[in-house]
Design a protein around this motif. Structure first.
Motif, PDB file in Angstrom:
ATOM      1  N   GLN A 229       0.849  -1.180   0.000  1.00 47.91           N
ATOM      2  CA  GLN A 229       0.000   0.000   0.000  1.00 47.91           C
ATOM      3  C   GLN A 229       0.894   1.244   0.000  1.00 47.91           C
ATOM      4  O   GLN A 229       2.020   1.211   0.517  1.00 47.91           O
ATOM      5  CB  GLN A 229      -0.908  -0.006   1.236  1.00 47.91           C
ATOM      6  CG  GLN A 229      -1.923  -1.131   1.227  1.00 47.91           C
ATOM      7  CD  GLN A 229      -2.870  -1.033   0.039  1.00 47.91           C
ATOM      8  OE1 GLN A 229      -3.559  -0.038  -0.129  1.00 47.91           O
ATOM      9  NE2 GLN A 229      -2.900  -2.060  -0.783  1.00 47.91           N
ATOM     10  N   PRO A 230       0.408   2.356  -0.561  1.00 44.76           N
ATOM     11  CA  PRO A 230       1.224   3.567  -0.669  1.00 44.76           C
ATOM     12  C   PRO A 230       1.822   4.050   0.648  1.00 44.76           C
ATOM     13  O   PRO A 230       2.954   4.529   0.672  1.00 44.76           O
ATOM     14  CB  PRO A 230       0.255   4.605  -1.247  1.00 44.76           C
ATOM     15  CG  PRO A 230      -0.743   3.790  -2.001  1.00 44.76           C
ATOM     16  CD  PRO A 230      -0.906   2.517  -1.217  1.00 44.76           C
ATOM     17  N   ASP A 231       1.102   3.900   1.748  1.00 41.17           N
ATOM     18  CA  ASP A 231       1.626   4.397   3.019  1.00 41.17           C
ATOM     19  C   ASP A 231       2.814   3.586   3.533  1.00 41.17           C
ATOM     20  O   ASP A 231       3.533   4.024   4.433  1.00 41.17           O
ATOM     21  CB  ASP A 231       0.525   4.464   4.074  1.00 41.17           C
ATOM     22  CG  ASP A 231      -0.114   3.117   4.362  1.00 41.17           C
ATOM     23  OD1 ASP A 231      -0.363   2.347   3.415  1.00 41.17           O
ATOM     24  OD2 ASP A 231      -0.391   2.835   5.545  1.00 41.17           O
ATOM     25  N   LEU A 232       3.070   2.413   2.949  1.00 40.23           N
ATOM     26  CA  LEU A 232       4.208   1.588   3.365  1.00 40.23           C
ATOM     27  C   LEU A 232       5.438   1.759   2.473  1.00 40.23           C
ATOM     28  O   LEU A 232       6.495   1.192   2.760  1.00 40.23           O
ATOM     29  CB  LEU A 232       3.801   0.116   3.403  1.00 40.23           C
ATOM     30  CG  LEU A 232       2.824  -0.228   4.530  1.00 40.23           C
ATOM     31  CD1 LEU A 232       2.332  -1.651   4.395  1.00 40.23           C
ATOM     32  CD2 LEU A 232       3.469   0.005   5.884  1.00 40.23           C
ATOM     33  N   ILE A 233       5.333   2.561   1.426  1.00 42.96           N
ATOM     34  CA  ILE A 233       6.469   2.776   0.531  1.00 42.96           C
ATOM     35  C   ILE A 233       7.704   3.282   1.288  1.00 42.96           C
ATOM     36  O   ILE A 233       8.792   2.730   1.113  1.00 42.96           O
ATOM     37  CB  ILE A 233       6.086   3.706  -0.639  1.00 42.96           C
ATOM     38  CG1 ILE A 233       5.125   2.964  -1.581  1.00 42.96           C
ATOM     39  CG2 ILE A 233       7.324   4.197  -1.387  1.00 42.96           C
ATOM     40  CD1 ILE A 233       4.518   3.830  -2.669  1.00 42.96           C
ATOM     41  N   PRO A 234       7.573   4.278   2.181  1.00 43.33           N
ATOM     42  CA  PRO A 234       8.774   4.731   2.909  1.00 43.33           C
ATOM     43  C   PRO A 234       9.413   3.616   3.747  1.00 43.33           C
ATOM     44  O   PRO A 234      10.638   3.552   3.851  1.00 43.33           O
ATOM     45  CB  PRO A 234       8.255   5.859   3.803  1.00 43.33           C
ATOM     46  CG  PRO A 234       7.028   6.352   3.104  1.00 43.33           C
ATOM     47  CD  PRO A 234       6.412   5.124   2.470  1.00 43.33           C
TER      48      PRO A 234
ATOM     49  N   PHE B 153      13.902  -0.934  -1.798  1.00 44.98           N
ATOM     50  CA  PHE B 153      12.781  -1.122  -2.719  1.00 44.98           C
ATOM     51  C   PHE B 153      12.369   0.222  -3.292  1.00 44.98           C
ATOM     52  O   PHE B 153      12.479   1.251  -2.644  1.00 44.98           O
ATOM     53  CB  PHE B 153      11.589  -1.768  -1.996  1.00 44.98           C
ATOM     54  CG  PHE B 153      11.811  -3.202  -1.625  1.00 44.98           C
ATOM     55  CD1 PHE B 153      11.494  -4.214  -2.512  1.00 44.98           C
ATOM     56  CD2 PHE B 153      12.346  -3.536  -0.394  1.00 44.98           C
ATOM     57  CE1 PHE B 153      11.716  -5.536  -2.175  1.00 44.98           C
ATOM     58  CE2 PHE B 153      12.571  -4.849  -0.044  1.00 44.98           C
ATOM     59  CZ  PHE B 153      12.255  -5.853  -0.945  1.00 44.98           C
ATOM     60  N   THR B 154      11.916   0.204  -4.525  1.00 50.93           N
ATOM     61  CA  THR B 154      11.480   1.423  -5.189  1.00 50.93           C
ATOM     62  C   THR B 154      10.193   1.152  -5.950  1.00 50.93           C
ATOM     63  O   THR B 154       9.950   0.029  -6.392  1.00 50.93           O
ATOM     64  CB  THR B 154      12.554   1.952  -6.166  1.00 50.93           C
ATOM     65  OG1 THR B 154      12.036   3.102  -6.841  1.00 50.93           O
ATOM     66  CG2 THR B 154      12.946   0.907  -7.199  1.00 50.93           C
TER      67      THR B 154
END
Length: 148
Positions: free
Chosen positions: A110-115, A122-123
């Motif tokens: 999910q987007p909120d876990l990207i950081p 990971f990118t």
């Protein structure tokens, strides 16, 4: 405080079932299905909280051991989020000796876990690729779009 294992013993299947059912994409998991999932995953990592002997994190990997490893079902028990369990789990996956020579580790989040996942390199920059799915799960199907 936390230990990792590369197996999930049979006595922990009910605990893993309960943990998985807390995630929106795994609410329909059953003990029998999870046993099958464990038997047919290439790698599994389970994180246990030692003082309480509770299963607090899980991830699994499907891989060819050369080109790609797909990390799936990453889950941390809600009360343990923010305590380092996720870091222990991801460290165990990305440093696993069986994955040392794999060219690409991949996951969907999910987007909120990207950081969080960026901390391990990971990118979301994967060219013009899009996640696509074919499923028999009626909850996830949409009307087909005609080819143009």
């Amino acid at each position: 405080m936390f230990t990792t294992e590369s197996t999930v013993p049979a006595h922990r299947i009910p605990e893993l079932t309960d943990l998985m059912r807390t995630a929106w994409w795994m609410t329909d998991r059953t003990p029998a299905g999870i046993r099958h999932l464990l038997d047919h995953s290439d790698l599994v990592i389970a994180v246990t909280h030692q003082p309480t002997d509770q299963l607090v994190g899980f991830a699994r990997v499907l891989t060819d051991y050369a080109y790609v490893a797909l990390i799936l079902d990453v889950i941390v028990a809600e009360p343990q989020r923010g305590t380092g369990v996720g870091a222990v789990l991801l460290d165990a996956v990305v440093t696993h000796p069986a994955l040392t020579n794999v060219r690409s580790l991949e996951l969907v989040c999910q987007p909120d876990l990207i950081p969080f996942y960026r901390r391990w390199g990971f990118t979301e920059q994967v060219g013009t690729s899009h996640l696509m799915r074919r499923t028999t799960d009626a909850r996830l199907t949409t009307q087909p779009v005609a080819d143009h």
